[in-house]
Design an enzyme around this catalytic site. Sequence first.
Site, PDB file in Angstrom:
ATOM      1  N   HIS A 188     -38.082   7.624  14.377  1.00 22.64           N
ATOM      2  CA  HIS A 188     -36.670   8.366  14.083  1.00 22.64           C
ATOM      3  C   HIS A 188     -35.958   7.907  12.866  1.00 22.64           C
ATOM      4  O   HIS A 188     -35.991   6.650  12.367  1.00 22.64           O
ATOM      5  CB  HIS A 188     -35.523   7.825  15.261  1.00 22.64           C
ATOM      6  CG  HIS A 188     -36.043   8.384  16.781  1.00 22.64           C
ATOM      7  ND1 HIS A 188     -35.624   7.768  17.772  1.00 22.64           N
ATOM      8  CD2 HIS A 188     -36.551   9.717  16.916  1.00 22.64           C
ATOM      9  CE1 HIS A 188     -36.221   8.562  18.969  1.00 22.64           C
ATOM     10  NE2 HIS A 188     -36.968   9.491  18.509  1.00 22.64           N
ATOM     11  N   ALA A 189     -35.884   8.843  12.018  1.00 18.73           N
ATOM     12  CA  ALA A 189     -35.717   8.517  10.404  1.00 18.73           C
ATOM     13  C   ALA A 189     -34.188   7.778  10.279  1.00 18.73           C
ATOM     14  O   ALA A 189     -34.590   6.950   9.540  1.00 18.73           O
ATOM     15  CB  ALA A 189     -35.443   9.971  10.132  1.00 18.73           C
ATOM     16  N   ARG A 190     -33.449   7.760  11.051  1.00 18.52           N
ATOM     17  CA  ARG A 190     -31.999   6.946  10.805  1.00 18.52           C
ATOM     18  C   ARG A 190     -32.225   5.642  11.168  1.00 18.52           C
ATOM     19  O   ARG A 190     -31.112   4.966  10.979  1.00 18.52           O
ATOM     20  CB  ARG A 190     -30.888   7.659  11.230  1.00 18.52           C
ATOM     21  CG  ARG A 190     -30.734   7.919  12.729  1.00 18.52           C
ATOM     22  CD  ARG A 190     -29.806   8.760  13.338  1.00 18.52           C
ATOM     23  NE  ARG A 190     -29.697   9.074  14.677  1.00 18.52           N
ATOM     24  CZ  ARG A 190     -29.157   9.995  15.370  1.00 18.52           C
ATOM     25  NH1 ARG A 190     -28.057  10.504  14.490  1.00 18.52           N
ATOM     26  NH2 ARG A 190     -28.856  10.062  16.527  1.00 18.52           N
ATOM     27  N   GLU A 191     -33.068   5.377  11.932  1.00 21.07           N
ATOM     28  CA  GLU A 191     -33.179   3.688  12.502  1.00 21.07           C
ATOM     29  C   GLU A 191     -33.864   2.723  11.643  1.00 21.07           C
ATOM     30  O   GLU A 191     -34.971   2.408  11.660  1.00 21.07           O
ATOM     31  CB  GLU A 191     -34.077   4.037  13.931  1.00 21.07           C
ATOM     32  CG  GLU A 191     -33.400   4.703  14.964  1.00 21.07           C
ATOM     33  CD  GLU A 191     -34.024   5.146  16.196  1.00 21.07           C
ATOM     34  OE1 GLU A 191     -35.236   4.291  16.167  1.00 21.07           O
ATOM     35  OE2 GLU A 191     -33.751   5.895  16.876  1.00 21.07           O
ATOM     36  N   ARG A 246     -32.392  12.360  12.122  1.00 16.98           N
ATOM     37  CA  ARG A 246     -33.035  11.633  13.302  1.00 16.98           C
ATOM     38  C   ARG A 246     -34.557  12.197  13.386  1.00 16.98           C
ATOM     39  O   ARG A 246     -35.526  11.385  13.469  1.00 16.98           O
ATOM     40  CB  ARG A 246     -32.408  11.916  14.521  1.00 16.98           C
ATOM     41  CG  ARG A 246     -33.572  11.624  15.937  1.00 16.98           C
ATOM     42  CD  ARG A 246     -32.625  11.855  17.213  1.00 16.98           C
ATOM     43  NE  ARG A 246     -33.471  11.958  18.309  1.00 16.98           N
ATOM     44  CZ  ARG A 246     -33.350  10.711  19.172  1.00 16.98           C
ATOM     45  NH1 ARG A 246     -32.658   9.841  18.667  1.00 16.98           N
ATOM     46  NH2 ARG A 246     -33.958  10.557  20.285  1.00 16.98           N
ATOM     47  N   ASN A 270     -40.526  11.208  19.231  1.00 15.54           N
ATOM     48  CA  ASN A 270     -40.661  10.344  20.336  1.00 15.54           C
ATOM     49  C   ASN A 270     -40.437  11.309  21.584  1.00 15.54           C
ATOM     50  O   ASN A 270     -40.136  10.851  22.832  1.00 15.54           O
ATOM     51  CB  ASN A 270     -39.684   9.250  20.466  1.00 15.54           C
ATOM     52  CG  ASN A 270     -40.286   8.191  21.311  1.00 15.54           C
ATOM     53  OD1 ASN A 270     -41.534   7.911  21.373  1.00 15.54           O
ATOM     54  ND2 ASN A 270     -39.234   7.467  21.912  1.00 15.54           N
ATOM     55  N   ARG A 271     -40.298  12.581  21.488  1.00 16.95           N
ATOM     56  CA  ARG A 271     -40.383  13.662  22.666  1.00 16.95           C
ATOM     57  C   ARG A 271     -41.703  14.410  22.538  1.00 16.95           C
ATOM     58  O   ARG A 271     -41.700  15.498  23.346  1.00 16.95           O
ATOM     59  CB  ARG A 271     -39.203  14.516  22.648  1.00 16.95           C
ATOM     60  CG  ARG A 271     -38.018  13.593  22.848  1.00 16.95           C
ATOM     61  CD  ARG A 271     -37.699  12.809  24.229  1.00 16.95           C
ATOM     62  NE  ARG A 271     -36.240  12.472  24.196  1.00 16.95           N
ATOM     63  CZ  ARG A 271     -35.889  11.230  23.589  1.00 16.95           C
ATOM     64  NH1 ARG A 271     -37.000  10.759  22.977  1.00 16.95           N
ATOM     65  NH2 ARG A 271     -34.805  10.601  23.717  1.00 16.95           N
ATOM     66  N   HIS A 321     -37.433   0.597  17.599  1.00 21.52           N
ATOM     67  CA  HIS A 321     -36.518   1.622  17.374  1.00 21.52           C
ATOM     68  C   HIS A 321     -35.279   0.881  17.223  1.00 21.52           C
ATOM     69  O   HIS A 321     -35.331  -0.485  17.317  1.00 21.52           O
ATOM     70  CB  HIS A 321     -36.461   2.398  18.825  1.00 21.52           C
ATOM     71  CG  HIS A 321     -37.250   3.346  19.038  1.00 21.52           C
ATOM     72  ND1 HIS A 321     -37.356   4.828  19.200  1.00 21.52           N
ATOM     73  CD2 HIS A 321     -38.702   3.027  19.101  1.00 21.52           C
ATOM     74  CE1 HIS A 321     -38.315   5.343  19.218  1.00 21.52           C
ATOM     75  NE2 HIS A 321     -39.266   4.397  19.366  1.00 21.52           N
ATOM     76  N   SER A 322     -34.097   1.323  17.247  1.00 14.93           N
ATOM     77  CA  SER A 322     -32.704   0.824  17.347  1.00 14.93           C
ATOM     78  C   SER A 322     -31.928   1.914  17.717  1.00 14.93           C
ATOM     79  O   SER A 322     -32.046   3.288  17.755  1.00 14.93           O
ATOM     80  CB  SER A 322     -32.142   0.592  15.907  1.00 14.93           C
ATOM     81  OG  SER A 322     -31.685   1.583  14.960  1.00 14.93           O
ATOM     82  N   TYR A 323     -30.807   1.811  18.636  1.00 12.79           N
ATOM     83  CA  TYR A 323     -30.302   0.494  18.541  1.00 12.79           C
ATOM     84  C   TYR A 323     -29.891   0.165  20.303  1.00 12.79           C
ATOM     85  O   TYR A 323     -29.998   0.868  20.989  1.00 12.79           O
ATOM     86  CB  TYR A 323     -28.893   0.160  17.742  1.00 12.79           C
ATOM     87  CG  TYR A 323     -27.956   0.876  18.364  1.00 12.79           C
ATOM     88  CD1 TYR A 323     -26.835   0.738  18.990  1.00 12.79           C
ATOM     89  CD2 TYR A 323     -27.936   2.331  17.675  1.00 12.79           C
ATOM     90  CE1 TYR A 323     -25.874   1.403  19.278  1.00 12.79           C
ATOM     91  CE2 TYR A 323     -26.783   3.302  17.856  1.00 12.79           C
ATOM     92  CZ  TYR A 323     -25.680   2.794  18.733  1.00 12.79           C
ATOM     93  OH  TYR A 323     -24.601   3.980  18.932  1.00 12.79           O
ATOM     94  N   GLU A 398     -35.930  -1.612  21.271  1.00 13.06           N
ATOM     95  CA  GLU A 398     -34.588  -1.212  20.866  1.00 13.06           C
ATOM     96  C   GLU A 398     -33.949  -2.425  20.214  1.00 13.06           C
ATOM     97  O   GLU A 398     -33.497  -3.368  20.818  1.00 13.06           O
ATOM     98  CB  GLU A 398     -33.652  -0.610  21.775  1.00 13.06           C
ATOM     99  CG  GLU A 398     -34.156   0.674  22.238  1.00 13.06           C
ATOM    100  CD  GLU A 398     -33.834   1.900  21.434  1.00 13.06           C
ATOM    101  OE1 GLU A 398     -33.540   1.783  20.441  1.00 13.06           O
ATOM    102  OE2 GLU A 398     -34.258   3.037  22.067  1.00 13.06           O
TER     103      GLU A 398
END
Length: 550
Positions: A188-191, A246, A270-271, A321-323, A398
């Site tokens: 996920h790009a923003r993590e 994301r 991730n889906r 991942h986060s968060y 996470e």
Amino acid sequence: MIVKGQEDLEPWQFRRHYDEAIQRNYRDYKLIRITPRSEENLDYLKDLFHSQSPYELDFWQPPTHIGGLVDVTVAPQDAEIFVRDLDNHQLDYLVAINDLEQAIKSERSQDASIDYMQDPSEFRLDKYNTWSSIEEHLYKLRDENPDLVTLIEIGRTHENRSVLVVKVGGQRALTPEKVSIWVDAGIHAREWIAPATALIALDKLVNEYKRDPEIQNFLDNIDWYILPVMNPDGYDYTHSKNRMWRKNRRPAQCKKNYFHTICCSGVDLNRNFDWFFGSSGSSSDPCHETYHGPSAFSEPESRAVKEFLEKNPVKAFITLHSYSQLWLIPYGHRKRSYPQDYSTALRPLALRATKALNKLYGTKYAVGTGADLMYEASGASHDYAKGTLHIPYAYLIELRPKSTMFANGFLLPEKEIRPTGEETWEALKIIADEMIGQFVQPKIRPSTEKPIATTETQATETPYPYTEPTAPTTPKRLAVKTTRRTEERVVEPSSTTASPSSSTILPAPQKVVKCKDYGSYCKWWKIHNLCDKERVQQLCALSCLPECQI
């Protein structure tokens, strides 16, 4: 154009759309933190998340259960009426971030700020690096450590960036075959904290190999496959255009909605894995943050990971991942759905890992499935790794921060990068140690003498769930042999101590021995008479060396 199912006959969600070529500004966007206290509260929030919404919302933490915090950003033009709507539904909430753009700027360290952003070539482990600087760093790491590091391009993205896996492994294995561990981040790009954490783990493996016996043990017996940024297109886009993006950068799909044409880019990678694809917790709406794509493995990034793991089997799969500070175990597509070894292998190891993580800075992680602790989500990579590829240990982590009233969510300050990476490394060490103990240890046999008869499970590779091998039924014989070898080693240097004058030039005191075992399997190796091997003595000094047993 995609073929739409029955649920897609409804118009796509109403959303404001922006020119993706222009840098997105989040000035005066609010992060609202909501606590649902009743089923009515929860249903209202779920409707906003899944269905059409009159507001421009971005759910950072979707609604899951009564009492569970819900994080959602709202555009400034919608904020006032949205908050009024929350009041009308008697929802508890607070404004966690009043100006999202200012929070994005504050994410950076004060001494880095603008100058750091203007120099993408600068790489530091305590900064959020751009994709180009990360890529350059990986090639530099390979060139400086050719015996340890191999770069593998496993695929290309929609925008023709490399999906780069770093293979790290030593050359002094105790067995002909090594086990493998997979670690990926940045799906996920923003993590941003996820790639930063993976890079810290990579740095520890490479730069501490020559001086840390524990790292030597990990690399000599394990091949590490680390994918620091699985979604380089999206990650680069968060640095250049939209910090809160994301998905990946799949080209936009367009459709008319009433009097407008809506075009939406990207797929939630991730889906996109083939584990109950499209069944729960994902969307068939290309404009939704959890859009699963037109089909399983439709995206080059997820397809590259699948094909690589099919050709290169691993024993442990970890995706960062986060968060929320959660250690998630398969399966996440449905509540109360677990693998057969959930209680006997997966959860016990996860608890040990999070305990080690907690010891460093006191950070607490919850352990369980994503469906039980958060929300149902089908098509996740760790579920596919366990359920389809049958990788023994698969986890989704996470990372920081925890979902608390005053946390900044995805915008974790740079000052927390190193602590997050260091504590996560402590957990990864537990995983690595278990992989050696479970999959490498049973293969080792003495080279100069016949092994003592043991049970059948000790003579072959131990399948999971792993149980500690029991001692042989002839302890007296083992004790005699070990004592004899110990006495021979002790007597040899003691013969030089006849005169006091010679004691100052003894060779033994010149060698500093660190009496420590670097694995739980050292006692097992001692019982099976492996202490005569030089490499075992280095890794298991406490158990094997006589000077450590005084």
